[in-house]
Scaffold this active site. Sequence first.
Site, PDB file in Angstrom:
ATOM      1  N   HIS A 138       0.829  -1.207   0.000  1.00 50.11           N
ATOM      2  CA  HIS A 138       0.000   0.000   0.000  1.00 50.11           C
ATOM      3  C   HIS A 138       0.865   1.259   0.000  1.00 50.11           C
ATOM      4  CE1 HIS A 138      -3.210   2.806   0.941  1.00 50.11           C
ATOM      5  NE2 HIS A 138      -2.542   3.194   2.016  1.00 50.11           N
ATOM      6  N   GLN A 245      -7.981  15.295   2.445  1.00 50.82           N
ATOM      7  CA  GLN A 245      -6.681  14.860   2.960  1.00 50.82           C
ATOM      8  C   GLN A 245      -5.528  15.427   2.120  1.00 50.82           C
ATOM      9  OE1 GLN A 245      -6.221  10.617   2.969  1.00 50.82           O
ATOM     10  NE2 GLN A 245      -4.197  10.666   3.889  1.00 50.82           N
TER      11      GLN A 245
END
Length: 420
Positions: A138, A245
């Site tokens: 990830h 974000q």
Amino acid sequence: MSFQPNNPDLKSFIDVSKDSDFPIQNLPYGIFSTPNQDARVGVRIGDFVLDLAGLSDAELLKDLDFDHSVFYESVLNPFIELGQQNWRATREKTSQLLQKGSPLEDKKDEFLFPVADVTMHLPVRVGDYTDFYSSIEHATNLGKLFRPNGEPLMPNWKHIPVGYHGRASSIVVSGTEIHRPKGQILPKDADKPIFSPCKTLDFELEMAFIVGKSTNLGESVSIKEAENHIFGMVVFNDWSARDIQKWEYVPLGPFLGKSFASSISPWVVTLDALEPFRVESPKQEPEVLDYLKYEGKHNFDINLEVDFIPQNGEATTISRSSFKYLYWNMAQQLTHHTVNGCNINVGDMCASGTISGKDENSYGSLIEITQGGQKNINLKGGEIRKFIQDNDTIVMRGFCQNENVRIGFGEVSGKVLPAK
């Protein structure tokens, strides 16, 4: 370490299907209520919830040498505070009562409630929440997206389990509906932000562990003792507002893009129940510092799945991953968390960070699956998505399986409603 409740030959008088997450070898803890009873501690077996407070009233738990008032509490914290020896004793006693020929068999209707008839609640009072970033796949995928001309991993990533302190108050139990968050977004090619509902809402496929033993300020938990401070695990969806974000995270990291909600599965599966599914962790290079070095197997082979369900549509499984891929294991996470003297408390929750595998079918977030919104996801029924739209539902599942038994967590689901 092996416990009798893990014996694959054990049979319950409750009929449990072979594909159930909750055979007699599991027996996870949760908090449930019924129309006639307040929230209390229960244990899951098949499609039923076993009422531990009711068993205590009937003096079926008198072998357990502690104050049974913990079973009447609306959170597991007081029970967890009794310590590992008492968690194990309770699981062993529950296992004995659920076996064929036990004194419970003739009274089962008094103490076993169909899951369909109960309401599940947040299992613990979460004092603090930490989110790690422990999947190398990830972290590499996001590094390539965010820094296409640079190194995917930051220089510190292979040396420390990177994490941040998150918002505990917005952790909710499976089934809780989530309103689309609002915040500042910087539109493409703009030089100043706008205030807007999130346009690129994402999920993050994670697992979380619940702290089972507190420490004092200034104390550290050694790598050898770390798992003795872990009560159990849940499946964790760390909802993520990617556009919010992206604008806010430099220089201090996630804030509004994460703090609006995280969803967890309601049943806490103990590490004891997961014992048969331990596996080796990925090889760590370069060599880690001494306080992070460990012996033995500290990863678990937990299969993970994500379903995407549009409004009035059917489920499409869009990801299949595994907890075994994590580069940094839970023992390392907790040891690093406390190495500076940070105290931990019973009920604190530590999430793994998004868990992705080695190919696009095992990616644990939409930003990876769609390459930052460049690719479409084709859902059953002809619908197309890049990110989550209003009235979409995300369902995550976790389970371990071998030739003898399946041990699972059930599911964590959440539907996204329009912004308020």
